[in-house]
Design an enzyme around this catalytic site. Structure first.
Site, PDB file in Angstrom:
ATOM      1  N   HIS A 361       6.491  18.713   7.820  1.00  0.00           N
ATOM      2  CA  HIS A 361       7.705  19.442   7.442  1.00  0.00           C
ATOM      3  C   HIS A 361       8.125  20.417   8.535  1.00  0.00           C
ATOM      4  O   HIS A 361       9.294  20.468   8.931  1.00  0.00           O
ATOM      5  CB  HIS A 361       7.436  20.191   6.122  1.00  0.00           C
ATOM      6  CG  HIS A 361       8.650  20.826   5.537  1.00  0.00           C
ATOM      7  ND1 HIS A 361       8.615  21.581   4.398  1.00  0.00           N
ATOM      8  CD2 HIS A 361       9.946  20.825   5.930  1.00  0.00           C
ATOM      9  CE1 HIS A 361       9.834  22.023   4.112  1.00  0.00           C
ATOM     10  NE2 HIS A 361      10.650  21.578   5.033  1.00  0.00           N
ATOM     11  N   ARG A 468      15.951  11.831   4.355  1.00  0.00           N
ATOM     12  CA  ARG A 468      14.580  11.938   3.839  1.00  0.00           C
ATOM     13  C   ARG A 468      14.593  12.685   2.514  1.00  0.00           C
ATOM     14  O   ARG A 468      14.589  13.920   2.498  1.00  0.00           O
ATOM     15  CB  ARG A 468      13.695  12.666   4.843  1.00  0.00           C
ATOM     16  CG  ARG A 468      13.708  12.098   6.261  1.00  0.00           C
ATOM     17  CD  ARG A 468      12.812  12.943   7.164  1.00  0.00           C
ATOM     18  NE  ARG A 468      12.827  12.500   8.546  1.00  0.00           N
ATOM     19  CZ  ARG A 468      13.635  12.990   9.485  1.00  0.00           C
ATOM     20  NH1 ARG A 468      14.509  13.929   9.170  1.00  0.00           N
ATOM     21  NH2 ARG A 468      13.583  12.543  10.726  1.00  0.00           N
ATOM     22  N   ARG A 504      16.624   7.247   1.675  1.00  0.00           N
ATOM     23  CA  ARG A 504      15.322   6.614   1.462  1.00  0.00           C
ATOM     24  C   ARG A 504      14.696   7.170   0.190  1.00  0.00           C
ATOM     25  O   ARG A 504      14.693   8.379  -0.024  1.00  0.00           O
ATOM     26  CB  ARG A 504      14.409   6.893   2.659  1.00  0.00           C
ATOM     27  CG  ARG A 504      13.043   6.219   2.576  1.00  0.00           C
ATOM     28  CD  ARG A 504      12.250   6.429   3.863  1.00  0.00           C
ATOM     29  NE  ARG A 504      11.905   7.828   4.081  1.00  0.00           N
ATOM     30  CZ  ARG A 504      11.383   8.289   5.218  1.00  0.00           C
ATOM     31  NH1 ARG A 504      11.160   7.464   6.229  1.00  0.00           N
ATOM     32  NH2 ARG A 504      11.087   9.581   5.342  1.00  0.00           N
ATOM     33  N   ASN A 625       8.395   4.433  14.147  1.00  0.00           N
ATOM     34  CA  ASN A 625       7.184   5.269  14.232  1.00  0.00           C
ATOM     35  C   ASN A 625       5.985   4.599  13.572  1.00  0.00           C
ATOM     36  O   ASN A 625       4.917   4.446  14.167  1.00  0.00           O
ATOM     37  CB  ASN A 625       7.429   6.628  13.570  1.00  0.00           C
ATOM     38  CG  ASN A 625       8.449   7.463  14.323  1.00  0.00           C
ATOM     39  OD1 ASN A 625       8.937   7.054  15.367  1.00  0.00           O
ATOM     40  ND2 ASN A 625       8.768   8.618  13.793  1.00  0.00           N
ATOM     41  N   ASP A 626       6.165   4.202  12.319  1.00  0.00           N
ATOM     42  CA  ASP A 626       5.043   3.588  11.601  1.00  0.00           C
ATOM     43  C   ASP A 626       4.759   2.175  12.090  1.00  0.00           C
ATOM     44  O   ASP A 626       3.596   1.749  12.150  1.00  0.00           O
ATOM     45  CB  ASP A 626       5.311   3.572  10.093  1.00  0.00           C
ATOM     46  CG  ASP A 626       4.823   4.848   9.411  1.00  0.00           C
ATOM     47  OD1 ASP A 626       3.890   5.471   9.946  1.00  0.00           O
ATOM     48  OD2 ASP A 626       5.374   5.219   8.368  1.00  0.00           O
ATOM     49  N   ARG A 636      -0.830   8.316  15.267  1.00  0.00           N
ATOM     50  CA  ARG A 636      -0.097   9.110  16.259  1.00  0.00           C
ATOM     51  C   ARG A 636      -0.287  10.609  16.062  1.00  0.00           C
ATOM     52  O   ARG A 636       0.083  11.397  16.929  1.00  0.00           O
ATOM     53  CB  ARG A 636       1.394   8.767  16.212  1.00  0.00           C
ATOM     54  CG  ARG A 636       2.085   9.117  14.900  1.00  0.00           C
ATOM     55  CD  ARG A 636       3.545   8.650  14.920  1.00  0.00           C
ATOM     56  NE  ARG A 636       4.275   9.059  13.740  1.00  0.00           N
ATOM     57  CZ  ARG A 636       4.273   8.421  12.572  1.00  0.00           C
ATOM     58  NH1 ARG A 636       3.550   7.319  12.455  1.00  0.00           N
ATOM     59  NH2 ARG A 636       4.967   8.855  11.546  1.00  0.00           N
ATOM     60  N   CYS A 673      15.457   3.312  13.128  1.00  0.00           N
ATOM     61  CA  CYS A 673      15.374   4.762  13.000  1.00  0.00           C
ATOM     62  C   CYS A 673      13.974   5.178  13.409  1.00  0.00           C
ATOM     63  O   CYS A 673      13.008   4.462  13.170  1.00  0.00           O
ATOM     64  CB  CYS A 673      15.684   5.224  11.579  1.00  0.00           C
ATOM     65  SG  CYS A 673      14.473   4.742  10.348  1.00  0.00           S
TER      66      CYS A 673
END
Length: 753
Positions: A361, A468, A504, A625-626, A636, A673
């Site tokens: 966060h 998000r 999402r 990213n994932d 990561r 993204c």
């Protein structure tokens, strides 16, 4: 041997200086291995050599005087090869170098092992013996284990410049962590202290010694009172033997025990919290080393009492209004968004945290605010950093303590260049994101916080590629109601209308948890996260879907995205729930059309299910990213392996190219993204692969737009063709950087070493 190893590490951890730590190492290891000599050589990066820092067995006058270049002598050979060297007759070895001042001609046997931390050689640990013999396998294994255990401890010591004496030119120290938010900042450390964390109390000189002594006495009296009350409450429920433990606690707090010793340190010039933490940790370290099991257990009692007293001290000290440096680098164990909000924005220059990740966060907030951040600094001794000048390099994930003047000048220059570049790029933000030969690339932003919208007027972007929804959930103390969610989502949808907003569904788990819904797992990234959580709790998902649909009434710009999809069954289940929610809305009189439904491609398994998914959804969104993390089996957010996480790995590029080709064949739009989309190199590669929609954090828009406007589609496609023919990361990276130079875009890239 394991017990000996544990005790040595504990003693070294408790050492108050680097010299003390090294002295413990050589003496304890020589005794444990029963050798004639034990020495430790540490690497001086400034002078590129290994220096004899302590020894027992060689002449003490040689300490600090003997230096060897990598590859020079047996020690230099160990450091250069980064592997042990175990020889029976050292003087006969081709690399042996004799130093008369050491007196080592008396010793024949030599065993040296490198001290390595995160692929960096810190030094060499050596034992020697008079008799000609090769050290046994068990002895070699012990010394290797000892060196591995000591590596982290030495990084701690070396990073506190007040303790280091490796270089005559100063005490600069460099540490690496996780790049959490881009940018560079020069400033002064302001350490935030978690409540009652004995290991994280900063060192300060008190303004009023008598006032500090009084604070200590009052805190101890408060703890005495708390313990007395606890004993009285439990008197009827515990035995007399257990009741006696409370009397032991009272004795420990007495003047003859902790109280006197802490007060003595205060009068020597330490403020009460730091004096307390040092005394408690000294007692704990001692008790944990003794052979008596009963006394070892008392270490936990001492630690608990120390935390109780510290909590009372911090109640008072925290009430004082802190004075922040003009260029504040906020440093802490685990920084919260609330702590971030306490500092005036104009004074906050950067963030550094021992824990945390690039997707936490506070990292999201830092990126949105344009504040450089480095996290995962596991080996940072924050208790001694208050007021320390430092440089935060959020591009490289690097922290530089007490930078040398020449490095300060270099970073000041780079920061000025970055400001000038930002100003120049800002003037182009109203221009379309088109290639030099007329191809339009839609640029969207990732949001989740109101602050992320402030610098991104809708006129400059093509919509929200990722909203998000977990961020509002994190800011509540419970699951937000349908009405609360509807209000939040309506603000987003209205704020960007008529541009599309991709929302999402709740994506928690992994490194994202809710304070009121904790998820604790041994391997969270392969566990209960994303769609798995909400499908197991359809009541949460249904409330969210209804809130999204209700918020979209009359706007028609809602798109729904499903995270962590691994199978078509998951999509089918959500699709049925969505249809049910739509029907419920219509029954309530809300006129709503079915929004476009998409899935995130972030689990490698879905790469081989694209055709089946294409018949069920309206669009794909690649979560780079994932996807990269899972393809490379690299967490990561783990500082030990984060350097292995690289989007330019050939396997990653081939997977992304495959998805783009399959999406075109199946006639399903595909966007990307994630960090890759917000990187100029990544954006050009993705564009060349055929992706026409890229979504990124708002601060990255200007650089990506500038890169797209200065390259032709033909050039980007040629670059993709060339990199896909390569088989190594090194070759790929060199080719990409060379091409960026040819296109005169090198100034858009993060600084390189």
């Amino acid at each position: 041997m394991l017990e000996i190893l544990r005790r040595i590490v504990q003693e070294v951890n408790g050492a108050r200086s680097l010299d003390a730590a090294l002295s413990i190492i050589v003496r304890r290891i020589r005794k444990a291995m029963q050798t004639d000599v034990c020495s430790v050589y540490l690497r001086d990066d400034e002078r590129d050599c290994f220096i004899l820092m302590d020894t027992i067995g060689l002449n003490a006058s040689a300490i600090g005087q003997v230096t060897l270049k990598p590859g020079e002598g047996l020690v230099g050979l160990v450091g250069q090869r980064e592997e042990p060297l175990n020889i029976e007759e050292a003087p006969s070895h081709s690399h042996f170098r004799y130093f008369a001042e050491t007196g080592e001609e008396r010793y024949s046997s030599f065993l040296g092992v490198p001290i390595i931390h995160q692929r960096r050689v810190l030094g060499v640990l050596v034992v020697q013996q008079r008799e000609k013999r090769q050290f046994g396998e068990g002895e070699e294994a012990f010394l290797i284990t000892m060196a591995a255990q000591l590596a982290g401890v030495l990084v701690h010591a070396l990073s506190t410049g007040a303790l280091a004496r490796l270089s005559d030119t100063g005490t600069q120290a460099l540490l690496n962590g996780i790049a959490a938010a881009p940018g560079m900042a020069i400033g002064e450390a302001f350490v935030v202290v978690p409540s009652a964390n004995l290991e994280a109390v900063p060192e300060r000189v008190p303004d009023d010694i008598e006032a500090e002594v009084l604070r200590l006495r009052e805190a101890i009296d408060c703890v005495r009172h708390d313990i007395r009350q606890a004993a009285e409450r439990l008197a009827s429920r515990i035995s007399a033997q257990e009741q006696a433990l409370f009397d032991v606690y009272q004795q420990m707090l007495g003047d003859a025990a902790l109280g006197n010793e802490v007060e003595k340190r205060i009068r020597e010039g330490q403020w009460a919290p730091y004096a307390l933490s040092r005394v408690v940790q000294r007692h704990v370290n001692y008790l944990e080393r003794v052979d008596d099991n009963y006394l070892r257990e008392r270490a936990a009692d001492i630690r608990d009492l120390g935390r109780r007293v510290l909590a009372h001290l911090q109640k008072d000290s925290n009430a004082r209004k802190p004075v922040y440096p003009e260029r504040t680098i906020l440093v802490g164990d685990e920084i919260s968004a609330a702590q971030l909000g306490e500092i005036p924005r104009e004074k906050l220059a950067g963030l550094v945290a021992l824990r945390g990740s690039s997707t936490s966060h506070v990292a999201i907030l830092a990126r949105a605010m344009g504040i450089p951040a480095v996290m995962g600094m596991n080996d940072l001794p924050i208790s001694r950093l208050a007021g320390t000048p430092m440089i935060v390099d959020g591009y490289r994930g690097r922290l530089i303590l007490r930078p040398q003047p020449d490095l300060l000048v270099r970073y000041e220059s780079m920061i000025e260049e970055e400001k000038a570049l930002t100003s120049m790029l800002e003037s182009e933000q109203s221009l379309p994101s088109e290639t030099s030969d007329g191809f339009r690339i839609r640029l969207m932003i990732n949001t989740g916080l109101a602050v992320e919208m402030s610098g991104s007027p809708a006129a400059r972007i093509d919509g929200v590629g990722l909203y998000r929804t977990e961020v509002p959930f994190m800011m509540h103390q419970r699951f937000p109601s349908e009405k609360e969610q509807t209000r939040i989502y309506r603000e987003q949808l209205q704020g960007f209308a008529p541009l599309p907003v991709v929302m999402r569904t709740l994506d928690i788990g992994g490194d994202k948890s809710l304070p009121y819904f904790p998820i604790e797992e041994d391997n969270p990234f392969l566990g209960w996260r994303g769609i798995r959580v909400t499908l197991d709790h359809p009541e949460v998902l249904m409330v969210q879907l209804r809130a999204m649909l209700r918020a979209a009434e009359g706007l028609d710009n809602l798109r729904i995205l499903l995270p962590m999809i691994t199978s078509v069954e998951e999509v089918d289940t959500v699709s049925r729930l969505l249809d049910r929610a739509i029907q419920e809305m219509r029954d309530d009189g809300v006129q709503i059309e079915r929004p476009l439904l998409g899935v995130m491609l972030e689990v490698p398994a879905v790469i081989y299910q694209l055709e089946a998914l294409a018949s069920r959804v309206d669009f794909f969104s690649v979560g780079s990213n994932d996807l990269i993390q899972y393809l490379l089996a690299v967490d990561r957010n783990n500082a030990r392996v984060s350097a292995l996480y690289d989007a330019l790995q050939p396997a990653v590029l081939r997977a992304l190219d495959h998805i783009a080709r399959e999406s075109r064949r199946l006639n399903v739009s595909a966007s990307v993204c994630g960090e890759l989309a917000g990187d100029p190199i990544g954006a050009l590669l993705l564009m060349g692969m055929g992706y026409r929609v890229l979504s990124m954090n708002a601060p990255n828009l200007s650089r990506v737009r500038a890169a797209i406007r200065r390259v032709s589609m033909e050039g980007a496609q040629g670059l993709v063709s060339d990199v896909l023919a390569l088989h190594s990361l090194t070759e790929t990276r060199e080719l990409v950087y060379q091409r960026m130079k040819e296109w005169e875009l090198a100034h858009l890239l993060p600084p390189r070493d």
